[in-house]
Scaffold this motif. Structure first.
Motif, short mmCIF file in Angstrom:
data_model
loop_
_atom_site.label_atom_id
_atom_site.label_comp_id
_atom_site.label_asym_id
_atom_site.label_seq_id
_atom_site.Cartn_x
_atom_site.Cartn_y
_atom_site.Cartn_z
N VAL A 459 53.03 51.12 55.93
CA VAL A 459 51.60 51.20 56.23
C VAL A 459 50.85 49.91 55.93
O VAL A 459 50.23 49.32 56.79
CB VAL A 459 50.96 52.38 55.46
CG1 VAL A 459 49.45 52.42 55.67
CG2 VAL A 459 51.59 53.70 55.90
N ASN A 476 51.92 56.27 63.18
CA ASN A 476 52.14 56.92 61.90
C ASN A 476 51.59 58.33 61.88
O ASN A 476 52.15 59.22 61.24
CB ASN A 476 51.49 56.10 60.78
CG ASN A 476 52.24 54.83 60.48
OD1 ASN A 476 53.44 54.72 60.76
ND2 ASN A 476 51.57 53.84 59.93
N GLU A 703 48.06 56.68 51.88
CA GLU A 703 48.59 56.54 53.25
C GLU A 703 48.06 57.65 54.16
O GLU A 703 47.83 57.42 55.35
CB GLU A 703 50.12 56.57 53.22
CG GLU A 703 50.76 55.31 52.65
CD GLU A 703 50.74 55.26 51.13
OE1 GLU A 703 50.65 54.15 50.55
OE2 GLU A 703 50.81 56.34 50.50
#
Length: 789
Positions: A459, A476, A703
């Motif tokens: 990330v 993602n 994240e």
């Protein structure tokens, strides 16, 4: 569930309901007539869906298996992707130490008698070998006395509650006919007997913290490993593989010696999976394990494998071994009726049992395995050993051992069914069990400590380029949804909204709402509509999410005597009084073990409880966006506790949410789930549903927040909240603060610490909502859009 029990003419005095006539529906919707406990009905509906889908898995697996039967080599190549997926599912992905060897651990000096046994045909000694640099395996090695090469090499794996000494016949516990390691050694084979982690609980805890559990050692390791994308199954399969490495690497003479594996109970599971993953194993015998896995959710939780049933049953795993030999022995299964008993200072283990085997089920699974590879030339690769008319045979029966030896090219019959071993050593040293548990724990804890670097690479490595970062976020997000949470791909039903009025307050009207999601699964909640709406006006919506064991009413009740007021402070009602449209949905984490079992049923399908919660919120937000008085660009999420967990996961993928507020939950989540060094850890509690597969290497809370960005995000945190210490919260939030600043949108994120417990504070968060939802209109001209380019 007072509101759920309403008929259309009942009054709800305790919640401020002042209706004096039959409850009317929201205009444009059908009347809601459902009665009873709607929360329990939601859980039951999800359960029906899961059971229906589980029943269909065996017939749906063919799409994952493009088998090529033109030759054994072609077949092997065609199933290699399935083998690799199975390897990842059980977390057998770490690099083994290439320099391992079987090392004797005989004590020396001090006149201590050697724990060694010599019989007329073999020598037995305790040995160790490296699995990884930080982990050693232990067991016993049985070696032929004759100075010739062994006829074959066999790894004999006991059940988790048996010891290697029992299989070798050098300690009591098994009848002579079931000492299959000894009998194979007497037939001239070199036999390695690894010790598995047992089902006791002495070392499932932390002495320094004075925190202990009744989790079996297998569950203790499973919980922390699952979050890290590892598994006790994978660990022990690699223990077997490391044993093969050690034997075959000892000398050139070992090369070319045929290799077999045999196991009973938990050892049978490990033997089956090891043979499926390692082509060096020429034949495998599985006793007391093989069968249908559609009720995997009832078995001990340390057998829970994410996504397994979509692609694999025992038959499919066996098909990875073909055309090598698989011998299934129908013997009595281990008698496991649950974890060790909960007692003073020890609790928290997940329920789970091992049921008695049914011959018809085992036979059907064997036939299914044969059918999967029936077009591959050669004799049937699976043999079923059983007694007359489907009766059980003894563990490691003569017939089973004879077939295993024959498959390895050995014509010598197995040894005697009576025990001829002598010089029985003492029972297994408890310190040896402690060492095994602690080494696997230490290995997993190291994975946890190093996982931040893995997440950084996934990330944060791209944060220097705003465009690249936001583009990666889209990828993602899909990965998080599909591979971590589990995406519910079932086609959605039309929402078919049904409503009834349940509140009539001075400033707002409240409706109970039910929507269809997928068959058997509905969404349910409360909609609060301000009374001062002007014709044609469209207002922002705040979705107010309750926590564990809560219901929508808890977020609305403004009576300090109400059970939900202490945590929620009636924040849904307060926001409606400020002029927001408010929706309080129900999430199905209610019913104690009933909802946790949903997680157990969902995991083998590659799903989780949040798979359903996300689907419910998708349907709900789509419906809210269509209401004539709702501004679909201004839908906010605000959740407390388990609702805070929802605030991290649902807006991360449901992009209709224009901002998210996480209250009384935000922390260093991976540490919360994995560490054994903090009293805040879920490792010491009964929330066995908390681990999410491989979350530690993919998405911690920072994240997850990256998937919410660039939309506004806020954390509400009480200093005295027992979820985690302030420093965990501040550490994890610092990454988010940095991200928003680097993206040039630092004003879109905030954290409010307040001097209080696990509760809604409703000060900075209310201001955050008013600022970013631009309510009242015109007061925040600088915040014009929540979805910037």
């Amino acid at each position: 569930m007072r509101t759920a029990l309403l008929g259309t003419v009942q009054l709800l005095v305790s919640a401020g309901l002042v209706l004096a006539q039959p409850a009317a529906p929201l205009p444009g919707t059908a009347p809601l007539t459902a009665t009873g406990d709607l929360s329990a009905q939601m859980v039951e509906g999800i359960d029906r869906w899961l059971m229906h889908e589980t029943a269909r898995t065996a017939t749906n697996r063919a799409r994952y298996w493009p088998r090529d039967f033109s030759s054994p080599a072609a077949y092997e190549k065609s199933v290699e992707p399935n083998r690799e997926r199975l390897r990842r599912m059980i977390g057998a992905v770490d690099e083994r130490d290439p320099n391992t060897s079987l090392l004797s651990v005989l004590p020396v000096g001090g006149g201590v008698p050697l724990p060694i046994v010599v019989t007329a045909s073999f020598r037995a000694e305790p040995v160790r070998w490296l699995v990884f640099k930080e982990v050693t395996a232990s067991g016993w090695l049985l070696s032929p006395l004759k100075p010739t090469s062994p006829k074959c090499f066999i790894v004999a794996i006991p059940d988790a509650d048996q010891t290697p000494e029992m299989l070798a016949g050098i300690a009591p516990g098994l009848p002579g006919e079931s000492q299959f390691a000894r009998r194979l050694a007497e037939a001239g084979c070199t036999v390695l007997i690894p010790a598995l982690l047992d089902r006791r609980d002495e070392f499932s805890g932390n002495e320094k913290l004075k925190r202990f559990t009744n989790q079996p050692h297998r569950e203790w390791i499973y919980r922390q490993a699952y979050e890290m994308g590892r598994h006790i199954i994978g660990y022990e399969v690699q223990t077997v593989q490391a044993g093969l490495d050690a034997f075959h690497g000892q000398s050139a003479a070992a090369k070319g010696i045929r290799t077999g594996v045999i196991g009973y109970g938990e050892g049978g599971l490990i033997a089956l999976y090891a043979a499926a993953l390692d082509a060096r194993i020429n034949a495998v015998a599985v006793s007391g394990y093989f069968g249908a896995r559609e009720r995997l959710w009832e078995e001990p939780i340390y057998r829970n494998v994410a996504g397994l049933l979509r692609e694999f049953g025992d038959a499919e795993i066996a098909s990875l071994i073909a055309p090598r030999k698989v011998i299934v022995e129908f013997s009595a299964t281990p008698k496991i009726n649950g974890p060790p008993a909960a007692r003073q200072g020890r609790g928290g283990a997940a329920p789970g049992k091992i049921a008695e085997a049914d011959f018809a089920v085992v036979e059907a699974e064997v036939e299914r395995a044969r059918g999967l590879v029936g077009r591959l030339s050669g004799p049937p690769f699976v043999a079923l050993v059983h007694g007359s008319e489907g009766a059980e045979v003894p563990i490691g029966s003569t017939k089973t051992l004879t077939q295993l030896l024959a498959s390895l090219g050995v014509s010598t019959p197995p040894g005697a069914t009576t025990n001829s071993a002598v010089n029985q050593p003492k029972k297994r040293d408890p310190s040896e069990r402690s060492s095994a548990v602690r080494e696997w724990e230490s290995f997993t804890q190291k994975l946890f400590r190093e996982s931040e670097r893995v997440r950084d690479a996934r990330v944060w490595s791209q944060l220097g380029d705003k465009t690249a970062f936001l583009e990666a976020t889209r990828t993602n997000r899909e990965f998080f949804w599909r591979e971590v949470i589990g995406k519910l791909d079932a086609p959605k039903l039309p929402p078919n909204p049904r409503t009834r009025q349940i509140y009539d307050q001075p400033k707002w009207t409240g409706y109970e709402v039910m929507l269809d999601v997928v068959p058997d699964v509905s969404a349910w909640g409360y909609l609060l509509v301000p009374k001062d709406l002007k014709p044609g006006e469209k207002r922002p919506v705040v979705v107010c999410q309750h926590g564990l064991e809560g219901v929508p009413e808890d977020t609305v009740a403004d009576d300090p005597k109400h059970k939900g007021y202490g945590a929620y402070k009636g924040f849904a009602a307060k926001l409606a009084e400020r002029g927001f449209i408010v929706y309080a949905p129900h999430n199905p984490y209610r019913g104690q073990d009933k909802f946790r079992v949903l997680q157990r049923k969902a995991n083998p399908l590659g799903l989780s409880l949040f798979s359903f919660i996300i689907a419910q919120h998708e349907v709900t937000t789509d419906w809210l966006a269509l209401l004539p008085f709702v501004d679909p660009q201004r839908l906010a999420f605000y959740g407390l506790s388990y609702g805070g967990k929802t605030a991290m996961r649902v807006p991360a993928v449901v992009e209709r949410y224009s901002l998210s507020i996480c209250s009384a939950d935000f922390n260093e989540w991976v540490q919360k789930c994995v560490t054994t060094e903090s009293p805040y850890s879920y490792m010491f509690t009964g929330e066995y549903e908390m681990p999410e597969w491989n979350l530690g290497h993919t998405f911690n809370y920072a994240e997850m927040a990256s998937l919410i960005a660039p939309r506004p995000f806020m954390v509400e945190r009480g200093h005295d909240d027992g979820v985690a210490p302030d420093q965990w919260v501040a550490y994890e939030y610092a990454k988010i603060r940095r991200m928003y600043d680097k993206l040039g949108i630092g004003e879109r994120t905030e954290i409010e610490f307040f001097d209080g417990p696990h509760t809604i504070n409703g000060v900075g968060t209310f201001q955050f909502l008013e600022k970013h939802l631009r309510w009242p209109l015109g007061e925040n001209p600088k915040s014009k859009t929540l979805h910037p380019e």
